[in-house]
Design a protein around this motif. Structure first.
Motif, mmCIF file in Angstrom:
data_model
loop_
_atom_site.group_PDB
_atom_site.id
_atom_site.type_symbol
_atom_site.label_atom_id
_atom_site.label_comp_id
_atom_site.label_asym_id
_atom_site.label_seq_id
_atom_site.Cartn_x
_atom_site.Cartn_y
_atom_site.Cartn_z
ATOM 1 N N ASP A 12 0.829 -1.197 0.000
ATOM 2 C CA ASP A 12 0.000 0.000 0.000
ATOM 3 C C ASP A 12 0.871 1.258 0.000
ATOM 4 O O ASP A 12 0.608 2.217 -0.742
ATOM 5 N N THR A 16 0.616 3.702 -3.157
ATOM 6 C CA THR A 16 0.154 5.076 -2.937
ATOM 7 C C THR A 16 1.229 6.070 -3.340
ATOM 8 O O THR A 16 0.955 7.087 -3.978
ATOM 9 N N PHE A 17 2.483 5.740 -2.978
ATOM 10 C CA PHE A 17 3.583 6.621 -3.326
ATOM 11 C C PHE A 17 3.733 6.745 -4.847
ATOM 12 O O PHE A 17 3.880 7.851 -5.380
ATOM 13 N N PHE A 19 1.461 6.279 -7.130
ATOM 14 C CA PHE A 19 0.327 7.026 -7.668
ATOM 15 C C PHE A 19 0.536 8.531 -7.441
ATOM 16 O O PHE A 19 0.305 9.343 -8.347
ATOM 17 N N ALA A 20 0.972 8.895 -6.235
ATOM 18 C CA ALA A 20 1.183 10.313 -5.932
ATOM 19 C C ALA A 20 2.279 10.907 -6.811
ATOM 20 O O ALA A 20 2.154 12.029 -7.317
ATOM 21 N N SER A 45 -3.678 9.506 -5.707
ATOM 22 C CA SER A 45 -3.465 8.437 -4.729
ATOM 23 C C SER A 45 -4.737 8.072 -3.970
ATOM 24 O O SER A 45 -4.868 6.939 -3.536
ATOM 25 N N CYS A 46 -5.681 8.989 -3.811
ATOM 26 C CA CYS A 46 -6.879 8.534 -3.081
ATOM 27 C C CYS A 46 -8.206 8.871 -3.730
ATOM 28 O O CYS A 46 -9.262 8.566 -3.153
ATOM 29 N N TYR A 69 -2.329 9.551 3.383
ATOM 30 C CA TYR A 69 -2.415 9.971 1.980
ATOM 31 C C TYR A 69 -1.941 11.404 1.819
ATOM 32 O O TYR A 69 -1.277 11.771 0.851
ATOM 33 N N THR A 72 1.844 11.445 2.028
ATOM 34 C CA THR A 72 2.422 10.904 0.797
ATOM 35 C C THR A 72 2.356 11.931 -0.331
ATOM 36 O O THR A 72 3.322 12.088 -1.094
ATOM 37 N N ALA A 73 1.225 12.632 -0.413
ATOM 38 C CA ALA A 73 1.079 13.640 -1.470
ATOM 39 C C ALA A 73 2.075 14.773 -1.264
ATOM 40 O O ALA A 73 2.630 15.312 -2.230
ATOM 41 N N ASP A 98 3.725 1.547 -9.517
ATOM 42 C CA ASP A 98 2.389 1.891 -10.016
ATOM 43 C C ASP A 98 1.589 0.628 -10.310
ATOM 44 O O ASP A 98 0.397 0.546 -9.991
ATOM 45 N N GLY A 101 0.466 -0.669 -7.053
ATOM 46 C CA GLY A 101 -0.697 0.086 -6.567
ATOM 47 C C GLY A 101 -1.965 -0.320 -7.290
ATOM 48 O O GLY A 101 -3.009 -0.557 -6.676
#
Lengths: 209, 209, 209
Positions: A12, A16-17, A19-20, A45-46, A69, A72-73, A98, A101
């Motif tokens: 996760d 998430t990282f 995606f951000a 990310s979210c 989140y 991370t962003a 990615d 994710g």
């Protein structure tokens, strides 16, 4: 069980990282300002999870209440601004993360929908939405047609992952944990193979015959 | 009563199908891939209903749990890809069915909001959103300004239909079923007349005087 | 207490009106039709609040059930069409009222999220979304990248206002009413100073070093 949770937790984090980072770099390339870069990083990310939570009645959406989140962003924004060359060199691992994710969000998205008592169809659709919704919002905000609607095996890989979770839940041949790991692995593998061999779904000329 | 349900069911089939076809052909013309065409077909046919259900608290949204929308989107995708010339020849009935869908979604959208105990204003607005929300999402995904905001008597016809349902519910001069049929008929008639005679709402030059 | 409510009510009137006017003029400049102008005016003035209400579980969203937003959007539409030169001359007060709306929506958005029992992070994020969500939807509908992601101290001012409300709620040094007035004042002041001195957040060249 604890090991599995730790394993999920690490996936996760990585997903998430990634995606951000994908959001922050796209936003920077589109010359958004500091706030805009952060918003897009956060959205990718979210955003998918927020849409899922609204649809299953998980109020408030986890993406809005979890500091993780947000943090991370912020990290992704700082990296994209201050260490852009490094981020570019990290392109290969980021693409890998990615795919991590994508797989994880598809699987956990479908699981969360099932755990809220919704049916298999909703679980499959919401698994895909969890995985790709953030990227679609990113593209809408940047004024472009969502890339996942145009080419690449991306949402289709998420669809495969979510389908396996739901099938596993109906058939009950294997434990939920095992099915989830199979779903994760197949989704991830399909995505990586599609990247490696440049697989795309067909498009269709609109020329009249 | 049963006859009325059958009648509604057939209208719903025709309308959903026409909405999905309009999505699939627009997506194909914009060179989306197989997955993208299916997503846009699905979005047009149930996007408006999903927004309505989220706003009235009907969780999960019917569009995500009903296999019927999914199947219609698949059929529309196949038709748009394999039988494009036929679909083009069907342009006239599709426009007709689209007006059926518009009328039915406006009326049933307003009815559903009332049946969840919401007030008349919410019912009117949600009737319109049910009818046109999917088309607006289609245009946003395809990167264009929603056509219903630019011209044509389309959302206005839905507004008329939803208004009549809500007025009927307050005045109670006639049975709900009868008012619904009147609303359906007037909305459909207005839309068809507008198409036939190229009626548009006014736009306004921004030249300074 | 009653005086405070009256004060808030007047600010809400001014802010909603300014938001609706900004939507109606942007829609008119983009050559939308009568319905489109009204939709954009309505969207800007209550889109952010609708997203907030969906996220906190305030069903149905206030924006859909309150005749007041509807009426404001109609007035703004008529003004933008019939009295465009006057609206243009009112540019300065409208920008001022817009800053009022921004501040008030950020503060009351954060307060509403807290009053529904959500945590500080959700309250800050939803305060910002209440304040800027309508403007983002306006830009998405008009097919452009949301202006707040590109430049200006706008969302950042809303962030400041929402943060102060949430901090005040945790620290409880002062009464909630007093903190709200401080938050309103600072958010408004930051926005006006940013306008006056053309402050922008930094953007970042994507040239490789």
């Amino acid at each position: 069980m604890d090991k599995l949770h730790t394993f999920y937790y690490i996936l996760d984090l990585l997903g998430t990282f990634a995606f951000a980072i994908s959001g922050a770099t796209a936003a920077k390339q589109n010359k958004l300002d500091l706030f805009g870069i952060w918003v897009i990083a956060f959205t990718v990310s979210c955003g998918g999870g927020i849409i899922r939570d609204i649809c299953i009645g998980a109020i408030p959406p986890a993406g809005l209440t979890n500091w993780y989140y947000l943090a991370t962003a912020i990290v992704a924004t700082v990296l994209a601004i201050r260490l852009y060359p490094t981020v570019e060199r990290l392109n290969r691992p980021v693409i890998l993360f990615d795919a991590v994710g994508l797989s994880l969000f598809a699987v956990t998205g479908a699981q969360k929908a099932l755990s809220f008592g919704h049916n298999g169809e909703a679980a499959v659709l919401l698994g895909v939405i969890t995985a790709v919704g953030g990227g679609v919002l990113r593209d809408v905000f940047l004024g472009r047609v969502p890339i996942i609607l145009q080419k690449e095996i991306y949402a289709s890989a998420a669809l495969l992952g979510a389908l396996i979770v739901v099938l596993g839940n109906y058939l009950k041949w294997l434990s939920g944990d095992l099915m989830a790991i199979i779903a994760l692995t197949l989704c991830f593998t399909l995505r990586i193979l599609a990247l490696r061999y440049h697989w795309n779904l067909p498009t269709f000329s609109t020329d009249k015959p």
